[in-house]
Design an enzyme around this catalytic site. Sequence first.
Site, PDB file in Angstrom:
ATOM      1  N   ASP A 165      -4.098  -8.662  -5.554  1.00 13.16           N
ATOM      2  CA  ASP A 165      -4.133  -9.275  -4.226  1.00 13.16           C
ATOM      3  C   ASP A 165      -5.157  -8.638  -3.289  1.00 13.16           C
ATOM      4  O   ASP A 165      -5.201  -8.949  -2.100  1.00 13.16           O
ATOM      5  CB  ASP A 165      -2.747  -9.239  -3.572  1.00 13.16           C
ATOM      6  CG  ASP A 165      -2.174  -7.834  -3.454  1.00 13.16           C
ATOM      7  OD1 ASP A 165      -2.771  -6.902  -4.023  1.00 13.16           O
ATOM      8  OD2 ASP A 165      -1.137  -7.686  -2.785  1.00 13.16           O
ATOM      9  N   GLU A 176      -3.135   8.703  -6.432  1.00 11.64           N
ATOM     10  CA  GLU A 176      -4.554   8.733  -6.789  1.00 11.64           C
ATOM     11  C   GLU A 176      -5.088  10.154  -6.861  1.00 11.64           C
ATOM     12  O   GLU A 176      -5.858  10.503  -7.759  1.00 11.64           O
ATOM     13  CB  GLU A 176      -5.381   7.933  -5.767  1.00 11.64           C
ATOM     14  CG  GLU A 176      -4.997   6.469  -5.662  1.00 11.64           C
ATOM     15  CD  GLU A 176      -3.871   6.208  -4.671  1.00 11.64           C
ATOM     16  OE1 GLU A 176      -3.597   5.036  -4.388  1.00 11.64           O
ATOM     17  OE2 GLU A 176      -3.274   7.196  -4.184  1.00 11.64           O
TER      18      GLU A 176
END
Length: 310
Positions: free
Chosen positions: A158, A240
Amino acid sequence: MRIKVIFFGYRYQLLVLVTFVILVYVYVNLRFVQEHVQECQSAQQTPVIYIITPTVSTFEQKADLTRLSHTLRLVENVHWIVVEDSNTKTTMVANLLKESGLRYTHLNSPTDKHAKRFDDGVLISRGVVQRNEGLNWLRNNTYHSSTNGGVVYFADDDNTYSLRIFEEMRSTKKVSVWPVGLAGHLRFETPIVKNGKVVGWFAWAPTRSFAIDMCGFSVNLKLILDFPNVRFKSIQGELESHFLSSLNITLDDLEPKAKLCTEILVWHTRTERSIVEKNNVDKSIYIGEGTLNTEELKNVIRKSQSSIEV
């Protein structure tokens, strides 16, 4: 005699015309073949971008994947790895990938919906299991000798991507980084660059080792293969950062892209979830003249809804 000469003249002209048409045909086809060969050679020399996309069944899933597939069709030499958060590969996603025209790999790996516990007891972050499944596939199906400078990118279905970001990341030697719009509850997040090197972060929780969004970096495939045990771990706020640190990366290794991190070429957009009433079939209203068997109409609607892919 004159008739024969004229007839011979016509035959000669026809022969010349046919010869000319044949030569043009051969020339055009040779050009086409040469261009095709050049394109193939260029594709072989261009590093492959392996794009790992986790996806889960929602009302918006097909729309999101369709939009992303249309973007990727405009990018040269990509391999799309789509991993479903599901016990099985769904027909909808399989059909969408077949019709995309892209080189792809279709995988599935379900998140434990009941326990949802991982590593240090933190709830499993969305997409972690699926990204790790994509990494497993890369390690089992690509090799150092065939990487040709391949690049790995984690692209959610998205988000919004400029085509330029894919060409920016293609030259990644270790880890490339760039700004991300609409991330971390900020207008944008970005690495801070000084004299061509990343020296810090403008981001949510900037004291993290790598304060970066998932769509804000790419990794050379060789690095993924060199560290076969590195995977994503659900460490709160450090998803991350922990991954990149596990690859033995430092700030000095980072390659700032997008004009030294002065341009935004990817946005962490989020698809608004649609509100669909579960009993909307029973609330169907017929407006028109005459009479109508409403029960029969409801049955028709139910049957059509069950057979339509959305």
